[in-house]
Write an enzyme that holds these catalytic residues in place. Structure first.
Site: not given
Length: 492
Positions: A165-166, A174, A191, A243, A265
């Site tokens: 979500w960030n 990406r 998310a 995540g 990642e």
């Protein structure tokens, strides 16, 4: 979409008109569960939209759509694929302000941060539009002379992409950009906290000419079961996940059953090291960027500040002044510099980390306590004299908290920086370039910012070591994650 509340600041778009259903096979459709998932505005804690809730069957239909579209997309000329990706870049750039407002609405980050994210996210389409035509193989002669060795790179197949979500735009592009550049098709599961950006981008892909079924987007309240079902479908050959390390471990176990190729990642615990000979103002500038990008809710955020004893007092006071001066408010308010956290649990967790540190002797120089009222806010906080071994130095803070510890020697700080299961990114500030490079080489991290607070770049390989991940995103490395290497032995 069902709109529930409207921000007090006027947006350039109507949230009620945004797509909020599943995007499967080139069509918008509701989830077969018949249920909806509320999307909250972190600035108020109130719903602003509801999105489709996909079932396992919906997810497998998305896999089927991606699989059906695979041969045609793989056979599409690299130049044509590149032109479509370039069009995605152009459309995202044209709609930068709308996308930034949308990110701020559902994520909470400041407009300035959101604009930066859109620019960064769009760049992946421009970069990989150029990489699509440079997926070169090789020819050599076998050492014994019996045959030629022909090596080619082919699309790996259907890819499942799971994003957090960030960074709702950048974490999607990406992955999608290199997948499409390589000739793969995909199913994106964003998310549920920030799905509206992913659906808005799906509409852009359609307009840019991405064929039906090449990109599919689903949201679900049953993430574990849904992703597991896709990973156990033999048509799926790739998983790319961004995540937490905890979830990444579970997905690696799931992927092992069908030997699905994985790119991971995962979490970080970035040290930010400042030596006595560093330019203090430059180090403070870099610290604010490394810490406060997205309000600290980033895997690349500086997490542990190690400052050499001769400069620690000046650095701590400088950070307190800068952090204390930040304007806190709703992300979509133009004057906001630090928006809310993503949810109430984040506020409670960060409050607990700060309280434990203060209870063990850390000194509060700015912030320190969540305020009252609506929204998920935690004030920009600076702690000095933070003892080692606390949760605030062992876990990702993922919020606007600076935890400062002093050190004496180079060997001491390198040992402390490496004393973690994570190894995503580190930051080093020193006026001595030789020392800066020496320390950078000794740090166990996939990336190092040397006298820089920002390292992310579509042209650079992004990724970590140890339990911070597997593989790389961006650069030429990113497209290779979506390729299988084939060797042909031939004589002529």
């Amino acid at each position: 979409m069902n709109a529930h509340s409207t921000p007090t600041t006027k947006l350039s778009f109507d949230p009620a008109k945004l797509p909020a259903d599943l995007w499967i096979g080139g069509k918008w459709r509701p989830g077969s569960t018949g249920k909806r998932i509320d999307v909250l505005d972190p600035s108020t804690g109130k719903p602003v939209a509801s999105i489709a809730d996909a079932s396992v069957e919906d997810a497998l239909e998305a896999v089927a759509a991606a699989h059906a579209a695979g041969p045609g997309w793989a056979a599409t000329a690299p130049r044509q694929r590149g032109e479509i990706l370039r069009k995605c870049f152009e459309l995202m750039s044209e709609r930068k302000e709308m996308l930034a407002e949308l990110i701020s609405l559902e994520n909470g980050k400041s407009l300035a941060d959101a604009r930066g994210e859109v620019t960064y996210a769009a760049e992946f389409f421009r970069w990989f539009s150029e990489e699509a035509v440079r997926l070169n193989g090789e020819i050599s002669t076998a050492p014994g002379g019996a045959n030629k060795i022909v090596v080619m790179h082919q699309p790996i197949g259907v890819a499942v992409l799971v994003t957090p979500w960030n960074f709702p735009a950048a974490m999607a592009t990406r992955k999608i950009a290199p997948a499409l550049a390589a000739g793969c098709t995909c199913v994106l599961k964003p998310a549920t906290e920030t799905p509206l950006t992913a659906y808005a981008l799906a509409d852009i892909y359609r307009e840019a000419g991405v064929p039906d079924g090449v990109v599919n987007v689903i949201t679900t309240s049953r993430a574990g079961a849904t992703v597991s079902a896709m990973l156990h479908d033999p048509r799926v050959r790739k998983l790319s996940f961004t995540g937490s390390t905890e979830v990444g471990r579970k997905l690696l176990h799931e992927a092992a059953d069908t030997i699905v190729s994985c790119s991971m990642e995962l979490g970080g615990n970035a040290p930010f090291i400042v030596f006595d000979d560093a330019d203090l103002e430059a180090a403070l500038d870099g610290a604010m960027i490394a810490k406060m990008r997205n309000g600290g809710e980033a895997c690349t955020a500086a997490n542990r500040f190690y400052v050499q004893e001769g400069i620690v007092e000046a650095f701590s006071q400088g950070m307190a002044r800068r952090m204390g001066a930040l304007k806190v408010g709703p992300g979509y308010e133009p004057a906001t510099q630090c928006g809310p956290l993503i949810n109430h649990d984040a506020v409670e967790r960060i409050g607990g980390l700060v309280d434990e540190a203060v209870g063990k002797g850390a000194k509060v120089l700015a912030g320190g306590k969540a305020g009252e009222g609506e929204g998920f806010y935690f004030p920009p906080t600076v702690l000095s004299g933070v003892p080692g071994g606390l949760r605030i130095t062992r876990e990702e803070i993922f919020g606007p908290v600076v935890a400062i510890t002093s050190f004496v020697s180079e060997d001491e700080v390198v040992a402390a920086a490496n004393d973690t299961e994570y190894g995503l990114i580190s930051y080093v500030y020193s006026g001595d370039l030789a020392r800066g490079l020496r320390v950078s080489e000794r740090l166990e991290a996939g990336m190092v910012g040397l006298n820089r607070g920002l390292v992310s770049d579509p042209a650079a390989p992004f990724g970590g070591v140890k339990q911070s991940g597997l593989g790389r995103e961006g650069a030429h490395h990113g497209i290779m994650e979506f390729c299988e290497t084939k060797y042909i032995a031939v004589s002529w």
